[in-house]
Scaffold this active site. Sequence first.
Site, short mmCIF file in Angstrom:
data_model
loop_
_atom_site.label_atom_id
_atom_site.label_comp_id
_atom_site.label_asym_id
_atom_site.label_seq_id
_atom_site.Cartn_x
_atom_site.Cartn_y
_atom_site.Cartn_z
N HIS A 1 0.87 -1.20 0.00
CA HIS A 1 0.00 0.00 0.00
C HIS A 1 0.90 1.24 0.00
CE1 HIS A 1 -3.47 2.39 0.58
NE2 HIS A 1 -3.86 2.03 1.79
N HIS B 1 -2.29 -2.54 -9.55
CA HIS B 1 -3.26 -1.95 -8.64
C HIS B 1 -4.49 -2.86 -8.63
CE1 HIS B 1 -6.16 0.82 -6.93
NE2 HIS B 1 -5.13 1.50 -6.48
N ASP C 1 2.45 5.82 -6.83
CA ASP C 1 3.67 5.79 -6.02
C ASP C 1 4.93 5.79 -6.89
OD1 ASP C 1 2.50 5.86 -3.48
OD2 ASP C 1 2.01 3.73 -3.61
#
Length: 373
Positions: free
Chosen positions: A222, A261, A316
């Site tokens: 995460h 994802h 990210d």
Amino acid sequence: MGAVEYRPGLEGVIATETSISYLDVDHEEIVVRGYNLLDLARQRTYVDVVGLLVHGSLPDERGRAELERQLLAAANVPAELWQILRLLPRQMDAMDRLRTAISALGGWDQAANSADPEQDRASGLRVIAQSATIVANLIRVAEGNEPLLPDDRRSYPENFLWMITGREPSAAEVRAFDQTLIAYSEHELPNSTFAARVIASTLADLYGALTGAVASLKGPLHGGANEAVMEMLLEAGDEEGLERLIRAKLARKERIMGFGHRVYMRRMDPRAQLLKETLAQLVTERGDPEGEKLLRMCQRGEDVMRSEKGLFPNLDYYAAPVYWVLGIPIDLYTPIFFAARTAGLVAHVVEQHAHNRLFRPRVLYTGPRGLKP
Ligand code: CMC
């Protein structure tokens, strides 16, 4: 119990109703209270998005100025909190320090034991402001130095970035940082938001829900992915190095951080596209050769992952090099994610408390039966 389909990891399961946000994968849109998150990032400020998430509508110019003033006025934390952080073991992870700080913060809020949505909003705005101050000073205080306290003559993102780095940021740097905060502000029902809502559904208070969310966000699957991406880019050194590293990791069946994802899986995370543009603008404006190299490396990594695995970057992957170019210490990448996400988390706790039903699912039992004690 009748036939209920079991979905490992709750993949695709609708777990709650919400009017806060929705990932419209088919239209590649992240809807936040009716707006496209990317439009907000390109045209508005993080403080506007805080207003949208916590109060429910985008503020006008005066409303934004007033909210920014309120946030900066609430940004100081009790001096005892710094003492608590100083007592923690030096090697303790920054996210664990942050988790402890958010938990302790509730001790200074008279309303901490409440599950009242109005109280959640008031306390939530304070935590949004204070989490920036805590996050910015996590390393400084762990190293035995004095915290750099908020300067309310600055804008919210400028103050946050200044508290992190201790140097005057340029307008372009503040804008890039603000865009990352918006990109991280809210994203439907990821693990940490789900964790916060599950906790709030027992009518536990905001601080408990946020503390659980920090714990969830720490994990490398995460929020922790942004730090892992930067470690990978540094280990790789250059474009060829990154391609070699990714291919070697894939051959060992390892995961490449910053890719894939649960919801987007085989598509680009719209936030990754946004932050890729943010990175490109930042390095062009600064004429920064190291930043340009990072951008080329990221592009090479993206190409390799697309051709080898059919996987696309998530936010990210591009947040990490933006933070590197801004001179932010790697250990603060995930804590910054939390500080930005606090806005979305507060909105979800408000909503959960306002329309509560306890989360209490069932299991598919695979253990033995009938054993005699
Ligand atoms: N690298 C290599 N292979 C991957 C990756 C990756 N990053 N992500 C998924 N896969 C493969 C996986 O091995 C599996 O292949 P196979 O079917 O051949 O076994 C397939 O894709 C499906 O993976 P999964 O683990 O079932 O998918 P999931 O929905 O459970 O996992 C994820 C989603 C985000 C945990 C995963 O993509 C991952 O581990 N990514 C790397 C960590 C990361 O970047 N996390 C940040 C997520 S976005 C921001 C946030 O929420 O914080």
